[in-house]
Design an enzyme around this catalytic site. Structure first.
Site, short mmCIF file in Angstrom:
data_model
loop_
_atom_site.label_atom_id
_atom_site.label_comp_id
_atom_site.label_asym_id
_atom_site.label_seq_id
_atom_site.Cartn_x
_atom_site.Cartn_y
_atom_site.Cartn_z
N TYR A 59 0.87 -1.18 0.00
CA TYR A 59 0.00 0.00 0.00
C TYR A 59 0.91 1.23 0.00
CZ TYR A 59 -3.99 -2.99 1.46
OH TYR A 59 -4.97 -3.94 1.54
N LEU A 209 -18.24 -1.31 2.72
CA LEU A 209 -19.01 -0.25 2.04
C LEU A 209 -18.85 -0.35 0.53
CD1 LEU A 209 -18.26 2.77 4.40
CD2 LEU A 209 -20.25 1.25 4.37
N ARG A 211 -16.26 -0.13 -1.10
CA ARG A 211 -15.28 0.91 -1.46
C ARG A 211 -15.90 2.29 -1.56
NH1 ARG A 211 -10.57 -1.95 -2.84
NH2 ARG A 211 -10.96 -4.15 -3.14
N GLY A 212 -16.93 2.51 -0.79
CA GLY A 212 -17.56 3.82 -0.74
C GLY A 212 -18.88 3.85 -1.50
N SER A 215 -21.77 3.79 0.79
CA SER A 215 -21.61 4.68 1.94
C SER A 215 -22.76 5.68 2.09
CB SER A 215 -20.30 5.47 1.81
OG SER A 215 -20.39 6.38 0.71
N1 LIG Z 1 -7.37 -8.38 1.56
C1 LIG Z 1 -7.65 -7.64 0.52
O1 LIG Z 1 -7.58 -8.08 -0.62
C2 LIG Z 1 -8.08 -6.22 0.72
C3 LIG Z 1 -8.55 -5.48 -0.37
C4 LIG Z 1 -8.96 -4.18 -0.14
C5 LIG Z 1 -8.93 -3.64 1.12
N2 LIG Z 1 -8.45 -4.37 2.18
C6 LIG Z 1 -8.36 -3.81 3.54
O2 LIG Z 1 -9.64 -3.44 3.98
C7 LIG Z 1 -9.68 -2.06 4.35
C8 LIG Z 1 -11.05 -1.49 4.03
O3 LIG Z 1 -11.30 -1.65 2.64
P1 LIG Z 1 -11.88 -0.52 1.73
O4 LIG Z 1 -11.27 0.77 2.13
O5 LIG Z 1 -11.78 -0.92 0.33
O6 LIG Z 1 -13.39 -0.62 2.08
P2 LIG Z 1 -14.64 0.24 2.36
O7 LIG Z 1 -14.71 0.46 3.83
O8 LIG Z 1 -15.73 -0.46 1.65
O9 LIG Z 1 -14.44 1.63 1.58
C9 LIG Z 1 -13.76 2.67 2.19
C10 LIG Z 1 -13.99 3.94 1.42
O10 LIG Z 1 -15.37 4.30 1.50
C11 LIG Z 1 -15.51 5.70 1.58
N3 LIG Z 1 -16.39 6.06 2.72
C12 LIG Z 1 -17.46 6.86 2.66
N4 LIG Z 1 -18.04 6.97 3.85
C13 LIG Z 1 -17.33 6.25 4.71
C14 LIG Z 1 -17.45 6.01 6.10
N5 LIG Z 1 -18.41 6.51 6.86
N6 LIG Z 1 -16.53 5.21 6.68
C15 LIG Z 1 -15.54 4.66 5.94
N7 LIG Z 1 -15.38 4.87 4.62
C16 LIG Z 1 -16.27 5.67 4.00
C17 LIG Z 1 -14.12 6.25 1.72
O11 LIG Z 1 -13.71 6.73 0.45
P3 LIG Z 1 -13.33 8.26 0.30
O12 LIG Z 1 -12.36 8.53 1.41
O13 LIG Z 1 -12.75 8.37 -1.08
O14 LIG Z 1 -14.63 9.01 0.48
C18 LIG Z 1 -13.25 5.08 2.08
O15 LIG Z 1 -11.94 5.20 1.59
C19 LIG Z 1 -8.53 -1.45 3.57
O16 LIG Z 1 -8.08 -0.26 4.17
C20 LIG Z 1 -7.52 -2.54 3.60
O17 LIG Z 1 -6.80 -2.51 4.84
C21 LIG Z 1 -8.05 -5.65 1.98
#
Ligand SMILES: NC(=O)c1ccc[n+]([C@@H]2O[C@H](COP(=O)([O-])OP(=O)(O)OC[C@H]3O[C@@H](n4cnc5c(N)ncnc54)[C@H](OP(=O)(O)O)[C@@H]3O)[C@@H](O)[C@H]2O)c1
Length: 343
Positions: A59, A209, A211-212, A215
């Site tokens: 990352y 979420l 990826r948003g 959200s």
């Molecule tokens: N194992 C794997 O293959 C894998 C893959 C992907 C992720 N991950 C891990 O999982 C974590 C979470 O994944 P993700 O970031 O893709 O998932 P997510 O929680 O579905 O999406 C996060 C994005 O949603 C938006 N968002 C809008 N409102 C929100 C709120 N109230 N709270 C949180 N986010 C909000 C933000 O985008 P904006 O900031 O642009 O508004 C944020 O970056 C990652 O940080 C990583 O550590 C693992």
């Protein structure tokens, strides 16, 4: 005040906060992030009782680990669980070059990670994907050596299917499987979750979420940096996006009745799938984190769950969760009953 609570990751894993913080978006995948705000967000999470922080060495190619080290300065290392993924190979331009989870690469990657995090152990270490050229027994065996030597406390996996879970667990206890799981990404329910449960493996759910998208804050007008994952994600494109945002509006009606936000209902739904599931929230700003943490106060009863299921049926989303080339790397999307992979 919101009390986050704790959960145990699988039969053998650590006890962590009931929600984890995923730090990926603070360094990568979703366009530029503000470093000071990222650190303030990690501090706010720790202060609220979040103890599980998820990262990957790829990352921002080390940036995310260095950022987490900065954020943890002056904090008690033992009170935090660091979950680190490795194996993804990338060029200096950010391009994806495949996976290497061979024993030598596994041990080398951890050596760099420990330096960047300035710690002498990682709580959960996991390959980001199954390396198609390396039997999972060899990867898990290499991490088991690191466990024996005290550099790693628990072994995790990411996006692997039921057959791989069984093979891995036969080598060493596995604390948790990290996998995308949300109201609109439900494929783990068929084989992977039942197998994880049978084997006593916990789940850290990401993309809760989508990826948003789920959200409640996403709009088709949002401008995306060229490097933003969502610019290429099938669910965020054209007609798929319009279809998926209509699902979000149906969810919003349910959330409003409960006095909650869409994001809170989406996270509470994942958290409610079992005491063995820990949602990772990907907030990178304090305001979003605070909203996400508020999900622990949202309780979904049977009537709520039925209304949610009717508004967003299991296969309701338009578009896959990854583009085709990335879907091909997902061992988790292969059935246990399909032909085994060649090694
Ligand atoms: N194992 C794997 O293959 C894998 C893959 C992907 C992720 N991950 C891990 O999982 C974590 C979470 O994944 P993700 O970031 O893709 O998932 P997510 O929680 O579905 O999406 C996060 C994005 O949603 C938006 N968002 C809008 N409102 C929100 C709120 N109230 N709270 C949180 N986010 C909000 C933000 O985008 P904006 O900031 O642009 O508004 C944020 O970056 C990652 O940080 C990583 O550590 C693992």
């Amino acid at each position: 005040m919101t009390v986050i609570g704790t959960r145990k990751l699988g039969r053998t894993g650590p006890t962590t906060s009931a929600l984890g913080l995923g730090a990926m978006g603070m360094s990568d995948m979703y366009g530029p992030a503000d470093e000071a705000e990222s650190i303030a967000t990690i501090h706010a999470a720790l202060d609220a009782g979040v103890t599980l922080i998820d990262t990957g060495d790829f990352y921002g190619m080390g940036h995310n680990e260095l950022l987490i080290h900065d954020a943890l300065r002056g904090r008690d290392r033992e009170s935090v669980q660091l979950s680190v993924k490795f194996g993804a190979q990338r060029g200096p331009d950010g391009s994806w070059l495949g996976y290497d989870a061979s024993p030598a690469a596994t041990k080398t990657a951890l050596a760099y990670t420990l330096r960047r995090l300035r710690t002498d152990y990682v709580d959960v270490y996991r390959p980001a994907r199954l390396d198609p050229n390396v039997p999972i027994e060899e990867t898990v065996g290499a991490i088991a050596d690191l466990v024996k030597a005290g550099y790693v406390r628990h072994i995790g996996l990411s996006e692997v299917g039921a057959a791989t879970l069984r093979r891995a667990a036969a080598v060493h206890p596995i604390s948790d499987l990290q996998i995308e799981y949300s109201l609109i990404s439900r494929s783990p329910e068929a084989e992977v979750l039942p197998t994880a449960r049978e084997l006593g493996i916990g789940v850290t759910a990401y993309g809760v979420l989508s990826r948003g998208l789920l959200s409640g804050h996403w709009t088709p007008q949002r401008e995306l940096a060229g490097t933003d994952f969502r610019g290429h994600s099938p669910r965020f494109q054209g007609e798929n996006l319009a279809h998926n945002l209509a699902l979000v509006e149906a969810l919003r009606a349910i959330a409003e009745e409960k006095g909650a936000s869409v994001a809170q209902v989406a996270i509470a739904w994942v958290a409610g799938r079992g005491a063995d599931v820990v949602p990772l929230v990907g907030a990178r700003r304090r305001e979003r984190l605070s909203e996400a943490l508020g999900s622990v106060d949202v309780h979904l009863d049977a009537a709520d769950l039925a209304a949610i299921e009717a508004a967003v049926p299991a296969d309701a989303a338009a578009g896959e969760r990854y583009a085709a080339a990335q879907m091909a790397h997902l061992d988790s999307e292969r059935s246990e009953h399909s032909a085994p992979r060649e090694h």
